[in-house]
Design an enzyme around this catalytic site. Structure first.
Site, PDB file in Angstrom:
ATOM      1  CB  SER A 128      -0.145  -0.024   1.643  1.00  0.00           C
ATOM      2  OG  SER A 128       0.095   1.287   2.813  1.00  0.00           O
TER       3      SER A 128
ATOM      4  CB  SER B 175       1.369   2.741  -0.494  1.00  0.00           C
ATOM      5  OG  SER B 175       1.611   1.275   0.905  1.00  0.00           O
TER       6      SER B 175
ATOM      7  CE  LYS C 171       3.800  -0.803  -1.856  1.00  0.00           C
ATOM      8  NZ  LYS C 171       2.632  -0.573  -0.466  1.00  0.00           N
TER       9      LYS C 171
END
Length: 464
Positions: A179, A155, A80
């Site tokens: 997330s 996210s 990420k």
């Protein structure tokens, strides 16, 4: 070569050891897959296929010498964007930041590199990681591979899109309110949020965890040998512990498992999601578990207090930006954050205390149960270009009622697919365990997977 995409980490390592497939050959298959699917899902940031080829070639040479660096040597992994990798800027998902290359790897990236993983790209996230969406003022709009008109969640949006699209077997996300689990639920992946500190993060923060997002439970479990090594940069990092993450067998007979169907506040539960989770609970009951309906741990006051605290904290983070930089933040996020300017210090402190109330409520619940089942997401899906399931900055956290309590209580929790909606979208089942019982959550997840949970057939790139 597309057949190689379905191989698990264990399969790949066996091939590497036997010499029937090399890391370089496998990377070629992944690169081909990315070429076909990435223009549609737009999951990646700082994608560097040339560097990936170099890493894969080095891994191939190590395997030829029978000298792999670790349990993920030659395995392609995406990380990420919020997880720093040396030499690559960390935009935090927003156009408002200065794009300065990171000076060192964050803990998860450092452990992956130490073990020879092929880090081929970062994955997208929304502005400051503050949305459950693939919408960003900096990155391209990430989409759900199951239906490109739909949102992958966030996210860890790009990680979810990449995993469901088949860009290798392992993707690392972060989770402070859901997330990892929320996008995993919306894309059919297995997403694992471990106990606080089990996988070190930097910067660390109450409730913030990193976790693997994979197509199978076994792949996530295997990654834990690498990811769970301690790191001094995370003051919540747990001490070294010898855990056999591959010991996934378990028996639920006599286990008291709570079933939480009501969120306590936020968006109401979609009937299709309820039905899928109830069927999953029934399967555990048939295996001998004692299913106990339980009340929600979250209240309206807790969620609103959390909202006020995070608005105030985030406004403090961005207040000093120039007007020009503020204007480049996603309008939804900026509108939400501006509410923090009016939060008093006392209100912010009370909001933080609501986080502690979640922790206490979760602890009380687990005095009477051994594990918990619940939905991950209250709704089936929402449009790709929405900033959140409500698309309303005044109601930003209405979708996290099932997931956020376990961040605040430091408890391990996972999302695993438990069915599909009539529209063809994945539905996630959340499995929560007591604090530090990370292996037990993986075991329960693997047991459910063995009964038919998880996804068997994944999306394919659109035909031109």
């Amino acid at each position: 070569m597309d057949d190689l995409i379905s191989l698990s980490i264990k399969d790949l390592l066996q091939h590497y050891e036997a010499g029937t497939l090399s890391p370089f050959e496998y990377w070629q298959a992944v690169e081909k897959r990315i070429d076909a699917f990435e223009p549609h899902v737009q999951a990646l940031y700082a994608y560097d296929p040339e560097e990936a080829r170099r890493q894969a070639a080095e891994s191939t040479e190590r395997w030829a010498r029978r000298a792999p660096l670790g349990p993920l040597d030659g395995i392609p992994v995406s990380v990420k964007e919020l997880v720093a990798t040396k030499g690559v800027p960390v935009p935090l998902g927003t156009a408002a930041t200065e794009k300065v290359p990171a000076t060192e790897d964050a803990p998860a990236a450092a452990r992956l590199r130490e073990d020879g993983a092929v880090i081929f790209a970062k994955t997208t996230c929304p502005d400051y990681g503050m949305l459950s969406s693939g919408l960003s003022s900096f990155h391209n709009l990430s989409r759900n591979p199951w239906k490109l008109s739909e949102n992958p969640g966030g996210s860890s949006a790009g990680a979810a899109s990449a995993g469901a699209a088949g860009f290798g077997p392992l993707h690392i996300g972060t989770d402070i309110g859901g997330s990892v689990r929320l996008p995993a639920g919306w894309t059919g992946l297995f997403g694992f949020k471990p106990s606080q500190g089990r996988i070190p993060v930097d910067p660390y923060y109450p409730g913030r965890c990193a976790g693997p997002m994979t197509r199978t439970v076994e792949d996530a479990a295997w990654s834990m040998f690498t990811l769970a090594r301690p790191d001094w940069r995370d003051a919540t990092s747990l001490p070294p512990e010898e855990i056999d993450w591959t010991d996934l067998s378990t028996n639920v007979r006599g286990l008291k498992i709570g079933l939480m169907l009501e969120p306590g506040c936020g968006l109401p539960l979609d009937p299709e999601v309820r039905e899928a989770v109830e069927k999953a609970a029934l399967r555990f009951e048939k295996a001998g578990a004692i299913i106990i309906p339980v009340d929600p741990v979250l209240t309206r006051e807790m969620l609103d207090g959390l909202d006020k605290f995070w608005r105030a904290k985030f406004w403090g983070d961005i207040e000093g930006l120039s007007d020009e930089r503020k204007a480049s933040i996603l309008p939804y996020i900026l509108d939400w954050a501006r509410g923090g300017a009016d939060v008093t210090g006392v209100e912010a402190a009370r909001g933080f205390n609501r986080m502690l109330e979640m922790r206490r409520a979760a602890s009380v619940l687990f005095t009477s149960i051994d594990a918990l089942l619940s939905p991950v997401n209250p709704i089936v899906s929402y449009p790709a270009d929405w900033a959140s399931p409500t698309n309303d900055p005044a109601l930003p956290f209405e979708h996290i009622a099932y997931t956020v309590p376990w961040n605040m209580s430091d408890q391990p929790a996972a999302s695993i697919n438990c069915g599909f909606s009539k529209s063809g979208m994945p539905i996630g089942l959340q499995i929560v365990g007591p604090r530090f019982a990370d292996l037990a959550v993986l075991q329960l997840s693997r047991l459910y997977e063995s009964w038919g949970g998880g996804v068997k057939t994944w999306p394919e790139p659109p035909v031109a």
